[in-house]
Write a protein that holds these residues in place. Structure first.
Motif: not given
Ligand SMILES: O=P(O)(O)OC[C@H]1O[C@H](OP(=O)(O)OP(=O)(O)O)[C@H](O)[C@@H]1O
Ligand code: HPA
Length: 270
Positions: A110-115
């Motif tokens: 899975e690919v996700d982003f986090f700020k």
């Protein structure tokens, strides 16, 4: 049928950064195709941005680094359920390229982003890391997490990110991949599991990394000239000052004399 008539062009930039390019005239205004490797070179790769004094890592060096890291990570996660988490904003480009190089592809990826942000608009970390509250940490439970970051400098951002993921994420494992490791700047002890390059103690930009939101788009990593640093700092100051003046004039904020002093202080630091 496409007329494939490739025209070779030789383009060079500072420090021997020179690449052979092919230009397909069908796509006229310079649609460049790389002669070696998988990634495409853009027109920007062939032209040094005038604000960049020195290129540290060329697009070709970055491509080799992506292949090396992609194989290492692919081997380590082959039979695992991994969630790759890019740390925004700086990690956006590295993460997007890295996932395309991970080989063999893990069982599930899975690919996700986090700020996470700590530098504001300047060149020194504020020491305070703001983490994005919208991220669903509970979704990581039982999965292997790989945090992808553009640069480790003081180590504060990743120390906070990893601590948060480990304490609240219930992941099976949490590892970190950073493109650049600027070890000379550490304020806290931090070791990444995968490192692209050990970076000299210079303020770098490009390939996702910014200075006051500038230069993230560059396809290579370089050091801005002193003139560019001063100009961008002055522009940021006047934008901040103008915004502050507008808010005060519109009576939207009350600024105490104390706060005016702080704003001036921030402005001087850039
Ligand atoms: O090791 P540290 O000293 O904490 O520095 C590393 C962090 O600094 C930069 O982020 P920044 O705060 O500039 O935000 P950005 O990613 O939105 O550019 C970079 O992207 C890392 O996240
Ligand atoms: O060298 C850097 N450049 C830009 N942002 C950064 N954040 C940490 N180190 C750096």
């Amino acid at each position: 049928m496409l007329l494939r008539k490739a025209v070779s062009a030789r383009c060079g930039v500072q420090g021997g950064f020179s690449v052979a390019l092919k230009c397909n005239p069908r796509f006229n205004s310079g649609s460049y195709v790389r002669t070696v490797g998988a990634a495409s070179l853009t027109k920007q790769s062939a032209t040094l941005h005038p604000d960049i004094g020195k290129v540290l890592y060329t697009q070709e060096q970055l491509e080799e680094c992506l292949q090396r890291l992609g194989s290492q990570i692919g081997r380590d996660y082959a039979d695992k359920h991994v969630v790759v988490i890019g740390v925004l904003k700086g990690g956006f480009m590295f993460c997007a390229d890295l996932v395309r190089h991970i080989h063999p592809v893990p069982s599930i990826m899975e690919v996700d982003f986090f700020k996470a942000s700590s530098y504001g608009s300047g060149m020194e970390t504020s020491g305070r890391v703001k983490l994005d509250s919208g991220f669903d940490i509970s979704s990581l439970s039982g999965k292997h997490v790989l945090v992808v970051e553009d640069i480790v400098d003081s180590g504060l951002t990743l120390t906070n990110v990893v601590a948060l993921l480990e304490s609240k994420g219930h992941a099976s494992s949490v590892k970190v991949c950073t493109l650049l490791d600027k070890r000379a700047r550490r304020k806290v002890q931090f070791e990444a599991d995968y490192v692209g390059f050990t970076c000299p103690d210079e303020f770098v930009v490009g390939f996702g990394i910014d200075y006051s939101e500038m230069y993230r788009f560059l396809p290579y990593i370089g050091v801005p000239t002193e003139a560019a640093i001063a100009r961008v700092a002055a522009e940021a100051d006047s934008t901040r000052a103008a915004r502050m003046r507008r808010l005060v004039e519109d009576n939207e904020v009350f600024v105490s004399d104390d706060e005016r002093g702080k704003e001036g202080e921030t402005a001087q630091r850039g």
